[in-house]
Scaffold this motif. Structure first.
Motif, PDB file in Angstrom:
ATOM      1  N   GLY A 114      44.670  37.371  45.028  1.00  0.00           N
ATOM      2  CA  GLY A 114      45.483  36.885  46.134  1.00  0.00           C
ATOM      3  C   GLY A 114      44.607  36.807  47.374  1.00  0.00           C
ATOM      4  O   GLY A 114      43.468  37.297  47.369  1.00  0.00           O
ATOM      5  N   VAL A 115      45.115  36.204  48.438  1.00  0.00           N
ATOM      6  CA  VAL A 115      44.312  35.981  49.643  1.00  0.00           C
ATOM      7  C   VAL A 115      45.060  36.478  50.882  1.00  0.00           C
ATOM      8  O   VAL A 115      46.254  36.219  51.048  1.00  0.00           O
ATOM      9  CB  VAL A 115      43.972  34.484  49.815  1.00  0.00           C
ATOM     10  N   ILE A 116      44.342  37.200  51.745  1.00  0.00           N
ATOM     11  CA  ILE A 116      44.829  37.584  53.069  1.00  0.00           C
ATOM     12  C   ILE A 116      44.090  36.723  54.092  1.00  0.00           C
ATOM     13  O   ILE A 116      42.862  36.626  54.045  1.00  0.00           O
ATOM     14  CB  ILE A 116      44.560  39.073  53.359  1.00  0.00           C
ATOM     15  N   THR A 117      44.805  36.094  55.006  1.00  0.00           N
ATOM     16  CA  THR A 117      44.137  35.289  56.023  1.00  0.00           C
ATOM     17  C   THR A 117      43.323  36.191  56.951  1.00  0.00           C
ATOM     18  O   THR A 117      43.602  37.385  57.087  1.00  0.00           O
ATOM     19  CB  THR A 117      45.145  34.486  56.862  1.00  0.00           C
ATOM     20  N   ASP A 218      33.684  44.142  43.154  1.00  0.00           N
ATOM     21  CA  ASP A 218      34.040  42.903  43.862  1.00  0.00           C
ATOM     22  C   ASP A 218      35.548  42.787  44.053  1.00  0.00           C
ATOM     23  O   ASP A 218      36.154  41.739  43.790  1.00  0.00           O
ATOM     24  CB  ASP A 218      33.507  41.679  43.105  1.00  0.00           C
ATOM     25  N   GLY A 219      36.151  43.864  44.529  1.00  0.00           N
ATOM     26  CA  GLY A 219      37.586  43.844  44.783  1.00  0.00           C
ATOM     27  C   GLY A 219      37.962  42.996  45.985  1.00  0.00           C
ATOM     28  O   GLY A 219      39.113  42.574  46.104  1.00  0.00           O
ATOM     29  N   VAL A 220      37.005  42.757  46.886  1.00  0.00           N
ATOM     30  CA  VAL A 220      37.248  41.900  48.051  1.00  0.00           C
ATOM     31  C   VAL A 220      36.094  40.911  48.181  1.00  0.00           C
ATOM     32  O   VAL A 220      34.927  41.278  48.041  1.00  0.00           O
ATOM     33  CB  VAL A 220      37.398  42.722  49.352  1.00  0.00           C
ATOM     34  N   THR A 221      36.437  39.653  48.454  1.00  0.00           N
ATOM     35  CA  THR A 221      35.428  38.600  48.574  1.00  0.00           C
ATOM     36  C   THR A 221      35.795  37.665  49.717  1.00  0.00           C
ATOM     37  O   THR A 221      36.849  37.020  49.667  1.00  0.00           O
ATOM     38  CB  THR A 221      35.329  37.774  47.277  1.00  0.00           C
ATOM     39  N   PRO A 222      34.964  37.568  50.768  1.00  0.00           N
ATOM     40  CA  PRO A 222      35.245  36.604  51.834  1.00  0.00           C
ATOM     41  C   PRO A 222      35.155  35.168  51.315  1.00  0.00           C
ATOM     42  O   PRO A 222      34.194  34.795  50.643  1.00  0.00           O
ATOM     43  CB  PRO A 222      34.141  36.883  52.866  1.00  0.00           C
ATOM     44  N   LEU A 223      36.171  34.370  51.628  1.00  0.00           N
ATOM     45  CA  LEU A 223      36.207  32.952  51.293  1.00  0.00           C
ATOM     46  C   LEU A 223      36.516  32.173  52.568  1.00  0.00           C
ATOM     47  O   LEU A 223      36.995  32.754  53.549  1.00  0.00           O
ATOM     48  CB  LEU A 223      37.292  32.670  50.249  1.00  0.00           C
ATOM     49  N   PRO A 224      36.273  30.875  52.598  1.00  0.00           N
ATOM     50  CA  PRO A 224      36.591  30.103  53.807  1.00  0.00           C
ATOM     51  C   PRO A 224      38.051  30.232  54.236  1.00  0.00           C
ATOM     52  O   PRO A 224      38.357  30.237  55.428  1.00  0.00           O
ATOM     53  CB  PRO A 224      36.252  28.661  53.395  1.00  0.00           C
ATOM     54  N   GLU A 225      38.984  30.351  53.268  1.00  0.00           N
ATOM     55  CA  GLU A 225      40.409  30.411  53.610  1.00  0.00           C
ATOM     56  C   GLU A 225      40.912  31.817  53.918  1.00  0.00           C
ATOM     57  O   GLU A 225      42.042  31.997  54.361  1.00  0.00           O
ATOM     58  CB  GLU A 225      41.255  29.817  52.481  1.00  0.00           C
ATOM     59  N   GLY A 226      40.088  32.836  53.677  1.00  0.00           N
ATOM     60  CA  GLY A 226      40.522  34.200  53.944  1.00  0.00           C
ATOM     61  C   GLY A 226      39.811  35.184  53.035  1.00  0.00           C
ATOM     62  O   GLY A 226      38.865  34.838  52.315  1.00  0.00           O
ATOM     63  N   LEU A 227      40.275  36.428  53.062  1.00  0.00           N
ATOM     64  CA  LEU A 227      39.685  37.475  52.229  1.00  0.00           C
ATOM     65  C   LEU A 227      40.419  37.515  50.893  1.00  0.00           C
ATOM     66  O   LEU A 227      41.616  37.800  50.836  1.00  0.00           O
ATOM     67  CB  LEU A 227      39.796  38.832  52.922  1.00  0.00           C
ATOM     68  N   GLN A 228      39.695  37.213  49.820  1.00  0.00           N
ATOM     69  CA  GLN A 228      40.309  37.251  48.494  1.00  0.00           C
ATOM     70  C   GLN A 228      40.315  38.679  47.968  1.00  0.00           C
ATOM     71  O   GLN A 228      39.300  39.373  48.004  1.00  0.00           O
ATOM     72  CB  GLN A 228      39.554  36.365  47.508  1.00  0.00           C
ATOM     73  N   LEU A 229      41.476  39.108  47.485  1.00  0.00           N
ATOM     74  CA  LEU A 229      41.612  40.403  46.836  1.00  0.00           C
ATOM     75  C   LEU A 229      41.648  40.179  45.332  1.00  0.00           C
ATOM     76  O   LEU A 229      42.406  39.336  44.845  1.00  0.00           O
ATOM     77  CB  LEU A 229      42.896  41.103  47.279  1.00  0.00           C
ATOM     78  N   SER A 230      40.831  40.915  44.593  1.00  0.00           N
ATOM     79  CA  SER A 230      40.842  40.850  43.133  1.00  0.00           C
ATOM     80  C   SER A 230      41.442  42.145  42.601  1.00  0.00           C
ATOM     81  O   SER A 230      41.041  43.237  43.018  1.00  0.00           O
ATOM     82  CB  SER A 230      39.423  40.657  42.588  1.00  0.00           C
ATOM     83  N   PHE A 231      42.402  42.012  41.687  1.00  0.00           N
ATOM     84  CA  PHE A 231      43.146  43.161  41.192  1.00  0.00           C
ATOM     85  C   PHE A 231      42.838  43.434  39.726  1.00  0.00           C
ATOM     86  O   PHE A 231      42.416  42.546  38.982  1.00  0.00           O
ATOM     87  CB  PHE A 231      44.656  42.914  41.330  1.00  0.00           C
ATOM     88  N   GLU A 232      43.099  44.675  39.320  1.00  0.00           N
ATOM     89  CA  GLU A 232      42.989  45.046  37.919  1.00  0.00           C
ATOM     90  C   GLU A 232      43.929  46.214  37.647  1.00  0.00           C
ATOM     91  O   GLU A 232      44.412  46.877  38.573  1.00  0.00           O
ATOM     92  CB  GLU A 232      41.553  45.436  37.557  1.00  0.00           C
ATOM     93  N   GLY A 233      44.178  46.452  36.375  1.00  0.00           N
ATOM     94  CA  GLY A 233      45.025  47.581  36.011  1.00  0.00           C
ATOM     95  C   GLY A 233      44.900  47.885  34.532  1.00  0.00           C
ATOM     96  O   GLY A 233      44.675  46.992  33.721  1.00  0.00           O
ATOM     97  N   LYS A 234      45.014  49.155  34.186  1.00  0.00           N
ATOM     98  CA  LYS A 234      44.997  49.614  32.797  1.00  0.00           C
ATOM     99  C   LYS A 234      46.195  50.532  32.579  1.00  0.00           C
ATOM    100  O   LYS A 234      46.459  51.424  33.391  1.00  0.00           O
ATOM    101  CB  LYS A 234      43.704  50.382  32.485  1.00  0.00           C
ATOM    102  N   ASP A 235      46.903  50.299  31.481  1.00  0.00           N
ATOM    103  CA  ASP A 235      48.078  51.115  31.158  1.00  0.00           C
ATOM    104  C   ASP A 235      49.019  51.218  32.358  1.00  0.00           C
ATOM    105  O   ASP A 235      49.426  52.309  32.774  1.00  0.00           O
ATOM    106  CB  ASP A 235      47.654  52.512  30.695  1.00  0.00           C
ATOM    107  N   VAL A 236      49.345  50.069  32.922  1.00  0.00           N
ATOM    108  CA  VAL A 236      50.181  50.003  34.119  1.00  0.00           C
ATOM    109  C   VAL A 236      51.657  50.087  33.730  1.00  0.00           C
ATOM    110  O   VAL A 236      52.123  49.344  32.859  1.00  0.00           O
ATOM    111  CB  VAL A 236      49.924  48.690  34.891  1.00  0.00           C
ATOM    112  N   LYS A 237      52.384  50.977  34.378  1.00  0.00           N
ATOM    113  CA  LYS A 237      53.828  51.066  34.176  1.00  0.00           C
ATOM    114  C   LYS A 237      54.482  50.035  35.078  1.00  0.00           C
ATOM    115  O   LYS A 237      54.622  50.230  36.282  1.00  0.00           O
ATOM    116  CB  LYS A 237      54.334  52.471  34.495  1.00  0.00           C
ATOM    117  N   LEU A 238      54.888  48.921  34.491  1.00  0.00           N
ATOM    118  CA  LEU A 238      55.405  47.800  35.265  1.00  0.00           C
ATOM    119  C   LEU A 238      56.871  47.989  35.627  1.00  0.00           C
ATOM    120  O   LEU A 238      57.293  47.698  36.745  1.00  0.00           O
ATOM    121  CB  LEU A 238      55.219  46.503  34.470  1.00  0.00           C
ATOM    122  N   LEU A 239      57.664  48.477  34.678  1.00  0.00           N
ATOM    123  CA  LEU A 239      59.088  48.724  34.901  1.00  0.00           C
ATOM    124  C   LEU A 239      59.464  50.086  34.331  1.00  0.00           C
ATOM    125  O   LEU A 239      58.867  50.546  33.365  1.00  0.00           O
ATOM    126  CB  LEU A 239      59.950  47.646  34.224  1.00  0.00           C
ATOM    127  N   GLY A 240      60.495  50.693  34.929  1.00  0.00           N
ATOM    128  CA  GLY A 240      60.994  51.953  34.398  1.00  0.00           C
ATOM    129  C   GLY A 240      60.314  53.173  34.978  1.00  0.00           C
ATOM    130  O   GLY A 240      59.341  53.097  35.695  1.00  0.00           O
TER     131      GLY A 240
END
Length: 240
Positions: A114-117, A218-240
């Motif tokens: 995702g991107v943060i301006t 490389d969780g954060v990368t400056p781009l012309p349109e803003g700061l790109q955030l790169s995400f990851e997850g292992k064994d993530v409890k999505l619901l419940g």
């Protein structure tokens, strides 16, 4: 010959009905999953959910979804109550174990971005006077640096029309640090910042979509349109 033709037509009709039923079922499941993600607090607004793979019904019976995609624009992330928009969020969830009623879901592995301006990024940093060791600034104590793209791995900072310099951006866990900022000679001359040391600035994102965290590399990368955030997850409890 006619019997063979009738059988073929019958099988084709049956296959079409099964495909139609499968697509209806996956559509219902996608809508329900989107609603559950919002209700659980994992997403700040209703996302688009796509369950990949065919047929869906065999995945549903096994309670294991191979590939789920989530996307949304205008989600939010927070740092100590300061909330900013996260644009163009996309995530791929691989190996999603679900319960019969979608009350719980656990993800084997996931990636996303995702991107943060830069305007919002500046709001997550301390006021400029704090970064500059308490220096009195024309805009007052609460004035903030203006940030923009400075090339690969860098952001440029300015105070009004005066360039302050460039900085690098990196992360450790969910904490993002902007450092290495060096004052330009113009900033020293026109803003009265001579001999001022620029302090590193950091913030920690405490609200991440879909239970994800910033990628270790490389969780954060400056781009012309803003700061790109790169995400990851292992064994993530999505619901419940």
């Amino acid at each position: 010959m006619r019997g063979w033709l009738k059988a073929t037509i019958g099988l084709a009709v049956l296959a079409g009905l099964l495909v139609g039923a499968d697509r209806i079922a996956v559509g219902v499941a996608e809508d329900e999953a989107a609603d559950r993600l919002v209700k659980s607090g994992q997403m700040s607004q209703r996302p688009d959910v796509t369950i990949e793979g065919f047929p869906f019904l065999t995945q549903a019976v096994s309670k294991k979804l191979d590939d789920v995609r989530i996307s949304s624009d205008g989600l939010t992330v927070r740092n100590n109550g300061q909330q900013v928009a996260l644009h163009s969020f996309k995530a791929k969830l691989s190996g999603v174990d679900v319960s019969d009623s979608l009350n719980s879901a656990t993800v084997d592995s996931s990636t996303g971005s995702g991107v943060i301006t830069y305007q919002d990024l500046a709001q997550l940093l301390p006021p400029a006077s704090q970064l500059l060791g308490g220096a009195p600034l024309p805009g007052g104590a609460n004035s903030r640096l203006s940030l923009s793209y400075g090339g690969p791995g860098k952001v440029k900072a300015s105070l009004g029309p005066v360039s302050v310099g460039e900085a690098t951006v990196h992360n450790q866990g969910n904490t993002v640090t902007v450092d290495g900022l060096k004052l330009s000679s113009l900033a020293e001359m026109f803003a009265g910042l001579a001999n001022r040391k620029v302090e590193p600035a950091a913030f920690t994102l405490d609200s991440m979509p879909a239970g994800l965290k910033l990628a270790a590399k490389d969780g954060v990368t400056p781009l012309p349109e803003g700061l790109q955030l790169s995400f990851e997850g292992k064994d993530v409890k999505l619901l419940g």
